[in-house]
Design a protein around this motif. Sequence first.
Motif, short mmCIF file in Angstrom:
data_model
loop_
_atom_site.label_atom_id
_atom_site.label_comp_id
_atom_site.label_asym_id
_atom_site.label_seq_id
_atom_site.Cartn_x
_atom_site.Cartn_y
_atom_site.Cartn_z
N GLY A 110 0.84 -1.19 0.00
CA GLY A 110 0.00 0.00 0.00
C GLY A 110 0.87 1.24 0.00
O GLY A 110 2.09 1.15 0.00
N SER A 111 0.27 2.39 0.02
CA SER A 111 1.03 3.62 0.05
C SER A 111 0.56 4.46 1.22
O SER A 111 -0.54 5.01 1.20
CB SER A 111 0.85 4.38 -1.27
N MET A 112 1.41 4.56 2.23
CA MET A 112 1.08 5.37 3.39
C MET A 112 0.93 6.83 2.97
O MET A 112 0.04 7.52 3.45
CB MET A 112 2.14 5.24 4.47
N ALA A 113 1.78 7.29 2.07
CA ALA A 113 1.70 8.67 1.59
C ALA A 113 0.34 8.94 0.95
O ALA A 113 -0.28 9.97 1.21
CB ALA A 113 2.82 8.96 0.61
N GLN A 114 -0.12 8.01 0.12
CA GLN A 114 -1.42 8.18 -0.52
C GLN A 114 -2.53 8.25 0.52
O GLN A 114 -3.43 9.08 0.44
CB GLN A 114 -1.68 7.05 -1.50
N GLU A 115 -2.47 7.38 1.51
CA GLU A 115 -3.50 7.37 2.54
C GLU A 115 -3.49 8.67 3.34
O GLU A 115 -4.54 9.21 3.68
CB GLU A 115 -3.33 6.17 3.47
N ILE A 116 -2.30 9.19 3.64
CA ILE A 116 -2.20 10.48 4.33
C ILE A 116 -2.84 11.58 3.50
O ILE A 116 -3.63 12.38 3.99
CB ILE A 116 -0.74 10.81 4.68
N LEU A 117 -2.50 11.61 2.20
CA LEU A 117 -3.05 12.64 1.32
C LEU A 117 -4.57 12.60 1.27
O LEU A 117 -5.23 13.64 1.21
CB LEU A 117 -2.50 12.47 -0.10
N LEU A 118 -5.14 11.41 1.31
CA LEU A 118 -6.58 11.27 1.24
C LEU A 118 -7.28 11.46 2.58
O LEU A 118 -8.48 11.67 2.63
CB LEU A 118 -6.94 9.89 0.68
N THR A 119 -6.52 11.43 3.68
CA THR A 119 -7.12 11.47 5.01
C THR A 119 -7.07 12.84 5.67
O THR A 119 -8.08 13.31 6.19
CB THR A 119 -6.42 10.44 5.94
N VAL A 120 -5.91 13.48 5.68
CA VAL A 120 -5.75 14.71 6.48
C VAL A 120 -6.40 15.92 5.82
O VAL A 120 -6.51 16.00 4.60
CB VAL A 120 -4.26 15.01 6.79
N ASP A 121 -6.79 16.86 6.68
CA ASP A 121 -7.46 18.08 6.22
C ASP A 121 -6.52 19.29 6.30
O ASP A 121 -6.87 20.31 6.88
CB ASP A 121 -8.70 18.35 7.07
#
Length: 130
Positions: A110-121
């Motif tokens: 998976g991509s932690m960076a991608q998940e961060i980009l999609l999660t944080v405001d």
Amino acid sequence: MTILVAYVARPEGQAALDKAIEIATRRNERLVVVNAGPGGRGEDPSIVNGYEVERVEERLAKLPIEAEFKQFVRGKSAIDEIDEMVAQLQVSVLVIGLRKRSPVGKLLMGSMAQEILLTVDCPVLAVKAT
């Protein structure tokens, strides 16, 4: 305002820390360095050890701005911990480090960076290690 940096003891984590220090110093903003992971029975490579924590804290103490290191190992994912910090602090930018991975590595891990980009405001700055 606060600059938040997601830190791991790898070249991409160091690149993120360097860039966050540069931005926070230039803007005269508070800097919060966070290292987090779920912990548990297995060894978590994202959690920094005591020596590394001391090294980062010594570096932060020398800065001309307010800066602190926080480490969370309490069963939540690093992404959940970062998202909570973004919600609690007035974060002007989150700085993360990136590393090159193969397509298969991305698929399996998976991509932690991608998940961060999609999660944080908040705005996210992704930095590559040199």
